[in-house]
Design an enzyme around this catalytic site. Structure first.
Site, PDB file in Angstrom:
ATOM      1  N   LYS A 235       0.850  -1.187   0.000  1.00 29.75           N
ATOM      2  CA  LYS A 235       0.000   0.000   0.000  1.00 29.75           C
ATOM      3  C   LYS A 235       0.889   1.242   0.000  1.00 29.75           C
ATOM      4  O   LYS A 235       1.905   1.279   0.709  1.00 29.75           O
ATOM      5  CB  LYS A 235      -0.898   0.009   1.241  1.00 29.75           C
ATOM      6  CG  LYS A 235      -1.829  -1.193   1.318  1.00 29.75           C
ATOM      7  CD  LYS A 235      -2.889  -1.153   0.243  1.00 29.75           C
ATOM      8  CE  LYS A 235      -3.844  -2.339   0.357  1.00 29.75           C
ATOM      9  NZ  LYS A 235      -4.967  -2.226  -0.593  1.00 29.75           N
ATOM     10  N   ASP A 263      -0.202   0.056  -4.475  1.00 28.97           N
ATOM     11  CA  ASP A 263      -1.658   0.301  -4.465  1.00 28.97           C
ATOM     12  C   ASP A 263      -1.940   1.581  -3.696  1.00 28.97           C
ATOM     13  O   ASP A 263      -1.672   1.668  -2.501  1.00 28.97           O
ATOM     14  CB  ASP A 263      -2.337  -0.898  -3.787  1.00 28.97           C
ATOM     15  CG  ASP A 263      -3.852  -0.773  -3.728  1.00 28.97           C
ATOM     16  OD1 ASP A 263      -4.394   0.272  -4.150  1.00 28.97           O
ATOM     17  OD2 ASP A 263      -4.492  -1.735  -3.260  1.00 28.97           O
ATOM     18  N   GLU A 289      -1.868   0.466  -8.610  1.00 28.00           N
ATOM     19  CA  GLU A 289      -3.286   0.102  -8.513  1.00 28.00           C
ATOM     20  C   GLU A 289      -4.078   1.264  -7.941  1.00 28.00           C
ATOM     21  O   GLU A 289      -3.617   1.934  -7.008  1.00 28.00           O
ATOM     22  CB  GLU A 289      -3.379  -1.124  -7.596  1.00 28.00           C
ATOM     23  CG  GLU A 289      -4.781  -1.603  -7.327  1.00 28.00           C
ATOM     24  CD  GLU A 289      -4.768  -2.940  -6.587  1.00 28.00           C
ATOM     25  OE1 GLU A 289      -3.798  -3.728  -6.766  1.00 28.00           O
ATOM     26  OE2 GLU A 289      -5.713  -3.190  -5.819  1.00 28.00           O
ATOM     27  N   GLU A 316     -11.427  -2.736  -8.326  1.00 26.97           N
ATOM     28  CA  GLU A 316     -12.184  -3.201  -7.159  1.00 26.97           C
ATOM     29  C   GLU A 316     -13.352  -2.281  -6.832  1.00 26.97           C
ATOM     30  O   GLU A 316     -14.322  -2.710  -6.227  1.00 26.97           O
ATOM     31  CB  GLU A 316     -11.275  -3.370  -5.937  1.00 26.97           C
ATOM     32  CG  GLU A 316     -10.779  -2.084  -5.341  1.00 26.97           C
ATOM     33  CD  GLU A 316      -9.879  -2.322  -4.134  1.00 26.97           C
ATOM     34  OE1 GLU A 316      -8.707  -2.684  -4.343  1.00 26.97           O
ATOM     35  OE2 GLU A 316     -10.329  -2.149  -2.994  1.00 26.97           O
ATOM     36  N   ASP A 339     -14.073  -7.548  -9.217  1.00 25.21           N
ATOM     37  CA  ASP A 339     -14.440  -7.831  -7.833  1.00 25.21           C
ATOM     38  C   ASP A 339     -15.677  -8.715  -7.867  1.00 25.21           C
ATOM     39  O   ASP A 339     -16.597  -8.473  -8.662  1.00 25.21           O
ATOM     40  CB  ASP A 339     -14.727  -6.520  -7.105  1.00 25.21           C
ATOM     41  CG  ASP A 339     -15.079  -6.724  -5.642  1.00 25.21           C
ATOM     42  OD1 ASP A 339     -14.207  -6.459  -4.795  1.00 25.21           O
ATOM     43  OD2 ASP A 339     -16.214  -7.139  -5.342  1.00 25.21           O
ATOM     44  N   HIS A 366      -9.421  -8.548  -7.710  1.00 26.29           N
ATOM     45  CA  HIS A 366      -9.318  -8.026  -6.352  1.00 26.29           C
ATOM     46  C   HIS A 366      -9.801  -9.103  -5.396  1.00 26.29           C
ATOM     47  O   HIS A 366     -10.817  -9.746  -5.642  1.00 26.29           O
ATOM     48  CB  HIS A 366     -10.209  -6.789  -6.221  1.00 26.29           C
ATOM     49  CG  HIS A 366     -10.384  -6.323  -4.814  1.00 26.29           C
ATOM     50  ND1 HIS A 366     -11.614  -6.238  -4.199  1.00 26.29           N
ATOM     51  CD2 HIS A 366      -9.476  -5.910  -3.898  1.00 26.29           C
ATOM     52  CE1 HIS A 366     -11.462  -5.781  -2.965  1.00 26.29           C
ATOM     53  NE2 HIS A 366     -10.187  -5.581  -2.751  1.00 26.29           N
TER      54      HIS A 366
END
Lengths: 462, 462
Positions: A235, A263, A289, A316, A339, A366
């Site tokens: 992240k 992400d 992402e 997602e 998703d 995701h």
């Protein structure tokens, strides 16, 4: 408290079997207390499921389970949305329902009054997803097959009947979809064997949550490599200096050959995404992402053009097939991250897999949350066997949270998802988990409030 | 049944005034029985409002009223979503709330858990709209001014503080917004006088519902011209031969100088929109509204390029400023049709007005439904006085339904909206209307079920 429909009618002798009950539950796990799942946009999620069970009077003991995934507050709104769909389900003859899940899905999406609440987006669309997925779970259980296999054995003609082509006409026609599916018919059996032998490649997000300290990050990176993962994800997006430090640690730990995706969970403006990624480029990130809003067709296209060879992934939070279609038309993404629970369930995800195949963009779903890993493996395995026909550049996200609550949890071996063999869509939670984490009346939440109350009293007394 | 928070706390002497209650109501009007509001996508809407009232202990008797508009089923889901926002409102010091409605709006949108249900779209975003608009209603009532005037007297600096510029950076910066607003400062007073003298131009949709027969269509077209409207609108998209016939009648009735807009309510694919509009071109339609999915940035751009000089309008279902921004960036629309209740309320609509001004696209708001006419006139009048500075090519939709339920209903004179003078945002319904149409326990709905029951018994007896 879960909502119950009236008591199930006893089946009249000679009558056709029907759906008799739609039962919902608001299930919340207290994940925020461990900072599991913390990222730049979601500092303290309580992973939750707006859960639905379909019961019948067929006498075979099978139920259809499904859910919408949320991160805590508002899970009750999601449950209320699922409740509005009861008239479309309860009382419906089972054969009619399960033989035409394309028509069922279109019925739910087409309710002209409920449609106003979207259309085809947000709370109402996720509710449709939960109910459609529950119907698929029921169908696959009754067929005695895992969903991926049930789908992968259907003829191209039956598969396209499942798809709502509305608003796709300028990118994918029924005829083109048929052609894609027919092209993949040869080799289906071999690909099934490949999946049974080797599974489907996974990557792990477990090392990368923002709430973890550097030592934990390095340890989890080492473990990921040792466990056989070829890709990890970190992240980013809260603080660029932190991101540089954490990526340096990660790259030093995993070496040059492991892919590191990053992400940003929608944190950036377009220009910010471009400049931030230029700071991270030295660590050779595989993809960025969700660099910006999931509604950004043009923004993702601009970012992708500016940061190549770093690749762009999103999905997602992409609300439906219409936005995915435009992301593909605009050349805005390198990887499509479907998703299982945000768009309208299995049917709309088949449309999305077909769109991705048409544009030659790999689908890397995701997962994580509650039960998303359990579901998406079925979609990716169906994609491999019957749609795209390839594993090239494809990986399914894996996060090692909350699997213990599922009756048919994922199994990861040497960095790959093992092919599930139990009948159904793997959405079924253990009854004890539902009873414990039902909000606000499950045992965990009652005990939690009691403990809080006790602490308040001790505090007041001391 | 309406949901009540706990009884309002009595104000402690010397304490600052606070919001003490957030009360909701599920209000539904049985409009489907008259085919009012029938179009190609929405055959039988029951116009409804998920209604919210904010109460305080300020002792001045003022309440803030707001609502989300829906068309029937699912209005309860919308109410449940509004309920999730209570913790952001009840207990909040009134001065802090009303002096920083930009911050308040960002707080609601920024709840990281509720955000998952959108983000910024659908049920949850419309709930935010209802609460934000109720806070604006309260602020304007306390200031003793109609909302349009309150906004139009703010400094450019205070206006931009109301806007969330997130995800707008590639199209509109704070500095550009300030420049637009400063440019409109000279002449504000004259434009206020113009509004008071002449009102704001309207067009009427009343003739054009699909459920009306040809004679009613022709009669309502004549009445529209006699009432001074310079533009009417017809619903299209269900059957092209019907549309040709109805447009022929309408054009013959109103003559060549009255503008006839047409509205497909999202019924078409891109190619279908282009070919269908080629059939209607001979009747000189002014704009085609919602030719396809509201999520279609690229699709609307393709349609617009193909059907010029017929113009393209959309917006009533556009979920937020991010999609509006892209429609403008892509050159996809000639007219922007904002909605008072679908995006995040007054604050996000100010962002949208600024975006439209930046791109030079006229804003012609969506109205009708329940109370939308009452609300949007404030936004358009603010736009004229303080943002765009012009009435050129601007019209507000007008539909003559359900105004009798509002305390400060719209007044139309010679085809124009009169400038409202009552303090507030005109969202307040008569208590008797709320009591009568509350679902399912209002007097109308109780009587309706009783009548249905009686009929069933008569039917069984005969």
């Amino acid at each position: 408290m879960p909502h119950h429909s009236d008591d199930p009618p006893r089946r009249v002798a000679g009558a056709v079997p029907r759906v008799t009950e739609l039962v919902t539950a608001d299930i919340r796990f207290p994940t925020s207390r461990e900072l599991d799942g913390s990222d730049a946009m979601n500092p303290d999620p309580d992973y939750s499921a707006a859960y639905v069970i379909l019961r019948t009077d067929a006498g075979d003991g099978h139920e259809g389970h499904g859910f919408a995934f949320t991160i805590g507050r508002g899970n009750d709104v999601q449950v209320a949305a699922i409740e509005t769909l009861r008239p479309y389900v309860v009382g419906r003859p089972l054969a009619e329902l399960l033989d035409d899940l394309g028509g069922f899905s279109r019925d739910l999406i087409g309710d002209s009054q409920l449609r106003w609440l979207g259309p085809e987006k947000g709370v109402m669309h996720m509710a449709i997803s939960a109910v459609v997925n529950a119907a698929w779970d029921l169908k696959a259980k009754r067929a005695g097959q895992p969903l991926w296999q049930l789908l992968a054995e259907m003829s191209p003609e039956r598969i396209v009947d499942l798809v709502d082509f509305r608003y796709l006409g300028d990118a994918l026609t029924r005829e083109e979809a048929l052609e894609i599916l027919h092209r993949a018919v040869p080799g289906r059996a071999e690909r099934v064997e490949t999946l049974r032998a080797q599974g489907y490649p996974a990557y792990t997000t477990s090392p990368g949550w923002l709430g973890y300290d550097d030592a934990k990050l390095a340890r989890l990176c080492r473990e990921a490599v040792a466990d056989g993962f070829g890709q990890i994800k970190l992240k980013v997006g809260a603080d660029v200096e932190d991101d540089v430090r954490r990526l340096r640690i990660a790259r030093a730990t995993v070496g040059p050959d492991i892919r590191i995706a990053v992400d940003a969970n929608q944190r950036w403006e377009v220009a910010e995404a471009i400049s931030w990624m230029s700071r991270l480029a030295e660590f050779d990130p595989h993809w960025i992402e969700e660099p910006t809003s999931p509604d950004e067709v043009l923004g993702h296209a601009a970012i992708r053009a500016a940061i190549a060879p770093v690749k762009v992934a999103t999905g997602e939070h992409v609300q439906n097939r219409i936005v995915f279609k435009q992301l593909l038309q605009a050349g805005a993404i390198d990887f499509l991250q479907l998703d299982a629970c945000r768009v309208g369930g299995v049917n709309e995800n088949i449309a999305i897999l077909l769109l991705a195949a048409k544009f030659g963009v790999p689908v890397c779903p995701h997962a994580g949350g509650v039960g998303l890993c359990e579901l998406v493996r079925h979609l990716s395995m169906f994609d491999y066997v019957a749609v795209s026909g390839t594993l090239q550049d494809r990986v399914i996200e894996y996060v090692d949270h909350l699997h213990e609550h599922f009756v048919d949890p994922v199994v990861i071996e040497r960095g790959a998802y093992r092919a599930p063999t139990a009948p159904g869509f793997s959405a079924t939670m253990h009854p004890a988990s539902i009873d414990t984490y039902r909000y606000p009346d499950g045992l965990f939440w009652i005990a939690d409030r009691a403990a809080e109350l006790a602490e308040t009293h001790v505090g007041a007394a001391s």
